[in-house]
Design a protein around this motif. Sequence first.
Motif, PDB file in Angstrom:
ATOM      1  N   PRO A  58       0.830  -1.201   0.000  1.00  0.00           N
ATOM      2  CA  PRO A  58       0.000   0.000   0.000  1.00  0.00           C
ATOM      3  C   PRO A  58       0.869   1.257   0.000  1.00  0.00           C
ATOM      4  O   PRO A  58       2.058   1.208   0.268  1.00  0.00           O
ATOM      5  N   VAL A  59       0.232   2.380  -0.318  1.00  0.00           N
ATOM      6  CA  VAL A  59       0.956   3.639  -0.430  1.00  0.00           C
ATOM      7  C   VAL A  59       0.730   4.530   0.778  1.00  0.00           C
ATOM      8  O   VAL A  59       1.551   5.377   1.081  1.00  0.00           O
ATOM      9  N   THR A  60      -0.397   4.356   1.446  1.00  0.00           N
ATOM     10  CA  THR A  60      -0.730   5.243   2.553  1.00  0.00           C
ATOM     11  C   THR A  60       0.030   4.818   3.803  1.00  0.00           C
ATOM     12  O   THR A  60       0.325   3.644   3.986  1.00  0.00           O
ATOM     13  N   PRO A  61       0.349   5.727   4.700  1.00  0.00           N
ATOM     14  CA  PRO A  61       1.100   5.363   5.912  1.00  0.00           C
ATOM     15  C   PRO A  61       0.360   4.343   6.783  1.00  0.00           C
ATOM     16  O   PRO A  61       0.944   3.351   7.219  1.00  0.00           O
ATOM     17  N   THR A  62      -0.937   4.582   7.003  1.00  0.00           N
ATOM     18  CA  THR A  62      -1.711   3.632   7.792  1.00  0.00           C
ATOM     19  C   THR A  62      -1.769   2.281   7.088  1.00  0.00           C
ATOM     20  O   THR A  62      -1.656   1.225   7.715  1.00  0.00           O
ATOM     21  N   GLY A  63      -1.929   2.320   5.799  1.00  0.00           N
ATOM     22  CA  GLY A  63      -1.983   1.080   5.036  1.00  0.00           C
ATOM     23  C   GLY A  63      -0.688   0.300   5.163  1.00  0.00           C
ATOM     24  O   GLY A  63      -0.693  -0.924   5.245  1.00  0.00           O
ATOM     25  N   ARG A  64       0.433   1.026   5.188  1.00  0.00           N
ATOM     26  CA  ARG A  64       1.712   0.334   5.313  1.00  0.00           C
ATOM     27  C   ARG A  64       1.870  -0.287   6.695  1.00  0.00           C
ATOM     28  O   ARG A  64       2.433  -1.383   6.836  1.00  0.00           O
ATOM     29  N   LEU A  65       1.355   0.384   7.700  1.00  0.00           N
ATOM     30  CA  LEU A  65       1.414  -0.179   9.051  1.00  0.00           C
ATOM     31  C   LEU A  65       0.609  -1.464   9.113  1.00  0.00           C
ATOM     32  O   LEU A  65       1.052  -2.478   9.672  1.00  0.00           O
ATOM     33  N   ILE A  66      -0.579  -1.434   8.496  1.00  0.00           N
ATOM     34  CA  ILE A  66      -1.412  -2.641   8.480  1.00  0.00           C
ATOM     35  C   ILE A  66      -0.709  -3.755   7.719  1.00  0.00           C
ATOM     36  O   ILE A  66      -0.698  -4.926   8.132  1.00  0.00           O
ATOM     37  N   HIS A  67      -0.109  -3.392   6.593  1.00  0.00           N
ATOM     38  CA  HIS A  67       0.589  -4.383   5.781  1.00  0.00           C
ATOM     39  C   HIS A  67       1.717  -5.030   6.573  1.00  0.00           C
ATOM     40  O   HIS A  67       1.857  -6.247   6.609  1.00  0.00           O
ATOM     41  N   GLY A  68       2.545  -4.191   7.205  1.00  0.00           N
ATOM     42  CA  GLY A  68       3.669  -4.721   7.977  1.00  0.00           C
ATOM     43  C   GLY A  68       3.198  -5.587   9.126  1.00  0.00           C
ATOM     44  O   GLY A  68       3.709  -6.696   9.346  1.00  0.00           O
ATOM     45  N   ALA A  69       2.201  -5.093   9.866  1.00  0.00           N
ATOM     46  CA  ALA A  69       1.719  -5.858  11.005  1.00  0.00           C
ATOM     47  C   ALA A  69       1.101  -7.176  10.547  1.00  0.00           C
ATOM     48  O   ALA A  69       1.324  -8.231  11.171  1.00  0.00           O
ATOM     49  N   GLY A  70       0.346  -7.122   9.449  1.00  0.00           N
ATOM     50  CA  GLY A  70      -0.223  -8.359   8.922  1.00  0.00           C
ATOM     51  C   GLY A  70       0.843  -9.364   8.548  1.00  0.00           C
ATOM     52  O   GLY A  70       0.734 -10.556   8.829  1.00  0.00           O
ATOM     53  N   CYS A  71       1.904  -8.873   7.906  1.00  0.00           N
ATOM     54  CA  CYS A  71       2.997  -9.779   7.544  1.00  0.00           C
ATOM     55  C   CYS A  71       3.617 -10.390   8.791  1.00  0.00           C
ATOM     56  O   CYS A  71       3.868 -11.608   8.838  1.00  0.00           O
ATOM     57  N   GLY A  72       3.870  -9.580   9.803  1.00  0.00           N
ATOM     58  CA  GLY A  72       4.498 -10.101  11.020  1.00  0.00           C
ATOM     59  C   GLY A  72       3.629 -11.136  11.704  1.00  0.00           C
ATOM     60  O   GLY A  72       4.098 -12.223  12.077  1.00  0.00           O
ATOM     61  N   VAL A  73       2.347 -10.810  11.821  1.00  0.00           N
ATOM     62  CA  VAL A  73       1.422 -11.747  12.482  1.00  0.00           C
ATOM     63  C   VAL A  73       1.347 -13.056  11.704  1.00  0.00           C
ATOM     64  O   VAL A  73       1.448 -14.161  12.270  1.00  0.00           O
ATOM     65  N   LEU A  74       1.208 -12.947  10.375  1.00  0.00           N
ATOM     66  CA  LEU A  74       1.075 -14.151   9.560  1.00  0.00           C
ATOM     67  C   LEU A  74       2.337 -14.999   9.602  1.00  0.00           C
ATOM     68  O   LEU A  74       2.272 -16.235   9.578  1.00  0.00           O
ATOM     69  N   THR A  75       3.492 -14.340   9.652  1.00  0.00           N
ATOM     70  CA  THR A  75       4.744 -15.099   9.705  1.00  0.00           C
ATOM     71  C   THR A  75       4.764 -16.020  10.918  1.00  0.00           C
ATOM     72  O   THR A  75       5.042 -17.227  10.796  1.00  0.00           O
ATOM     73  N   MET A  76       4.460 -15.448  12.082  1.00  0.00           N
ATOM     74  CA  MET A  76       4.505 -16.276  13.281  1.00  0.00           C
ATOM     75  C   MET A  76       3.406 -17.332  13.265  1.00  0.00           C
ATOM     76  O   MET A  76       3.603 -18.455  13.745  1.00  0.00           O
ATOM     77  N   LEU A  77       2.245 -17.008  12.697  1.00  0.00           N
ATOM     78  CA  LEU A  77       1.183 -18.005  12.623  1.00  0.00           C
ATOM     79  C   LEU A  77       1.577 -19.152  11.687  1.00  0.00           C
ATOM     80  O   LEU A  77       1.341 -20.324  11.985  1.00  0.00           O
ATOM     81  N   PHE A  78       2.183 -18.810  10.551  1.00  0.00           N
ATOM     82  CA  PHE A  78       2.620 -19.858   9.643  1.00  0.00           C
ATOM     83  C   PHE A  78       3.683 -20.731  10.293  1.00  0.00           C
ATOM     84  O   PHE A  78       3.773 -21.931  10.034  1.00  0.00           O
ATOM     85  N   GLY A 110       3.839 -24.901  10.870  1.00  0.00           N
ATOM     86  CA  GLY A 110       4.851 -25.835  10.423  1.00  0.00           C
ATOM     87  C   GLY A 110       5.763 -25.334   9.343  1.00  0.00           C
ATOM     88  O   GLY A 110       6.786 -25.949   9.063  1.00  0.00           O
ATOM     89  N   PHE A 111       5.421 -24.211   8.703  1.00  0.00           N
ATOM     90  CA  PHE A 111       6.319 -23.692   7.679  1.00  0.00           C
ATOM     91  C   PHE A 111       7.506 -23.041   8.357  1.00  0.00           C
ATOM     92  O   PHE A 111       7.362 -22.242   9.249  1.00  0.00           O
ATOM     93  N   ALA A 112       8.689 -23.361   7.921  1.00  0.00           N
ATOM     94  CA  ALA A 112       9.874 -22.852   8.610  1.00  0.00           C
ATOM     95  C   ALA A 112      10.358 -21.568   7.948  1.00  0.00           C
ATOM     96  O   ALA A 112       9.906 -20.483   8.245  1.00  0.00           O
ATOM     97  N   ALA A 113      11.292 -21.704   7.013  1.00  0.00           N
ATOM     98  CA  ALA A 113      11.878 -20.499   6.442  1.00  0.00           C
ATOM     99  C   ALA A 113      10.931 -19.837   5.466  1.00  0.00           C
ATOM    100  O   ALA A 113      11.043 -18.644   5.192  1.00  0.00           O
ATOM    101  N   GLU A 114       9.951 -20.571   4.941  1.00  0.00           N
ATOM    102  CA  GLU A 114       9.099 -19.984   3.917  1.00  0.00           C
ATOM    103  C   GLU A 114       7.932 -19.204   4.501  1.00  0.00           C
ATOM    104  O   GLU A 114       7.142 -18.629   3.766  1.00  0.00           O
ATOM    105  N   SER A 115       7.816 -19.147   5.830  1.00  0.00           N
ATOM    106  CA  SER A 115       6.679 -18.436   6.410  1.00  0.00           C
ATOM    107  C   SER A 115       6.746 -16.948   6.106  1.00  0.00           C
ATOM    108  O   SER A 115       5.724 -16.305   5.862  1.00  0.00           O
ATOM    109  N   VAL A 116       7.965 -16.399   6.091  1.00  0.00           N
ATOM    110  CA  VAL A 116       8.101 -14.971   5.781  1.00  0.00           C
ATOM    111  C   VAL A 116       7.596 -14.702   4.369  1.00  0.00           C
ATOM    112  O   VAL A 116       6.796 -13.784   4.122  1.00  0.00           O
ATOM    113  N   LEU A 117       8.040 -15.519   3.420  1.00  0.00           N
ATOM    114  CA  LEU A 117       7.641 -15.310   2.030  1.00  0.00           C
ATOM    115  C   LEU A 117       6.152 -15.506   1.842  1.00  0.00           C
ATOM    116  O   LEU A 117       5.484 -14.745   1.136  1.00  0.00           O
TER     117      LEU A 117
END
Lengths: 435, 328
Positions: free
Chosen positions: B254-274, B278-285
Amino acid sequence: MSNLYTFTGGVRIRDSAFEQTASRCPLETMPAPSQVEIFLSDGDVPCVSVGDSVLMGQPICTEDSKIMLHSSVSGEVAEIKYDNGRAVSIVINNDGNDTLADTVVPFGKKLTETAPDEIVRIIKNAGICESEDGFSVARRVECALGGARRLLINCTECEPFLASRHRLLLEHPTHVLNGAKILLRALEVSYADIVIEESKLDAIRALEEVIGNNPLLRLRVTATKHPQGDRRLIINSVTAKEPPVRETTAQLGYVVFSAEVCADIFRAFAEGMPQIERRVTVAGDSIGEQKTLKVRIGTRLSDIEAYCGGVSEDLADVIEGGMMRGKIVDRSYCASKTDTAYLYVSDKYLHKSGHSACIRCGKCVAGCPMHLLPLYLAKHAEKGNIKKALAMGLKTCIECGTCTYNCPGGVEHVYHIKNAKAKYNDERAKEAEHV
Amino acid sequence: MYKSPYLRGVTSELLVSLDIFIAVLPAIIWSAIVYGARPIAVVLIAMLFGALFEVIYAIIFRKGAKIPTAALLGMTVALFMPAGINYLMIPIVVFIAVTLRRFIGGVVNPIAAALVPFFIFTGMMTAHTAAFTKLSIGTVSYWDQMRELSAKTPLDVLMSGNIPEESALDIFLGNAPEAIGAMSAMLLLLGGIYLICRKVITWQIPVGFLGGAILVWFFLYFDGAHYEYFIYHLCAGGIFLGAFFGATEYSSTPVTPTGRLIHGAGCGVLTMLFRKLGFAAESVLLSMLVMSLFSRVIDMLTAESYFGYRSKKLAKRFETFLPDFKKK
């Protein structure tokens, strides 16, 4: 200084690239040229004919035009140029005497005894119009009569090269402030805000000396950011309110006038002289000498160039206005009532637009003072999709150019948005005709 | 020829790409110190193939070629690979990445092409070698030697429930086996700070990523006693790489500042959930891929109201998603 007034967004243009020599030159009054050509706008009907002798300050258009036009020299009407039956310009030969017209007399009454309507009438007869917009000052005061909340005097000049307002504030701060007091009387507001940016320290000191402890005039210092000079952003910086684009600010009660307008209003009252001169900056790297001048309205650019030491060969284009919001004019241009600067620049400053592609970095979004998403707006405007462009805020865009300035991908936001606005206005005009 | 405004800032796509390259350089040099010259060869081959495929696509479709961006994409994809990866995998992965960027680059993060070796050619392809074992640059594939050379990354150890034997400081500095770019969290952090100072990326995505990951760690992984174990989870497995260089990919965020915060937080949350799944190194991707699908929607939802208009007119903004139907 953390207590500077400002708005969100905008861009700080690095001034070190531009030698501000023009701000060190005192205002010179350019001698009147041998011939002036005064351009008329839509709806102006000339009230003189070829061969008439006119005096300096005499009206040359009928009274029902939006902004009254006056002859800036005394002499003889040489030619009236027509285009499709409409009068386009009036050419007057200067006889060099500068004889004043009979209407050019100082205003006799005291300010406290003058009714607001009379002030509006004098401003209207003086034909004073705003610096860059071209809006009639009398009309704006009239709209705000009775309901004015704030009066703001725009003394900011944030575009590089421009220095005429700076010099006016340094040399004649009393003229500007007296004009502000006249406007205060007309609008019946309790005080006026003098808005100036923090990079003009000498002008701030000059204004502070004149203001002293006067409760009528309050100095507000803003950050030096382009586009601080925009009307709505001045209101936003000082009052933190956001006047929407769909309403005129005068009707909302926030009245903004530039410093030159105040000085011209003062002159209209003190001498009775209508607006026949403009304070302009002649700058750039392709002109002989950079100067700040008072030129008569109608002066040809060729006369100004000759007075400033001639044009060098590496001239790329002449820009009227600032580098960010100005427009390119051709060399046969004549000084009009809304000019602020003539910039003779070479290729070094002008950016040639090439291959452009949005990389979605978001710098345009971060800089937009209107909180738009310029990348989407420009994309829809480029495709010609007016409906989607309106949804993304086509009407709210003030075309300040911050997005294009910051864009690494070279996207021409302002160009596409201007085209889309023109297309939208054409479509609306066509619909109005049908209805 | 000259279009308003007549002034421009000193910035271009090339300068932005150069800045990103400078920011990643310390991490790449460190991988060379740890693994020899092979990681540098992997990165260079990836960049070359990225530029090559971009030029081929430009010639086929006659649309402009963004060579710096494509080379950078190739390099970023290579950073997620282990140092001993098969040379023949690189063109395949880079080809998929460049194709993704060209056609659906707006809604799919092209770096997700680095998932291909993890999912399709698993096993030896993605095995990491022990730290400070020099890999020879000439070997095209370490398939046969992997049995002797392979070592467990700290993330593999964490996934099996134990604490890695390397200290947290070691993992932070980069002394543990990891992907080429993901080894040294410290160098990536320095590079990320450099990018933020140069205004190439904004702070919202990295801070959101790390913050989201720490938050999920606190709720799902925290055992109540050891507060410092979150450092193991952050530094192992490429979260820093994803936060500063992966999720900040311009075209799919996203381009908006709030949107980027949501994007980053979503990525972080999803990484740990993945990682829990059971996904190891590929959870970030994977998390970057999933969040990039919503980038345009997040944009429209987080767009600020225009100057002077209180109501956000959401319906009008979403109107811009509709395709243009032909008028009858």
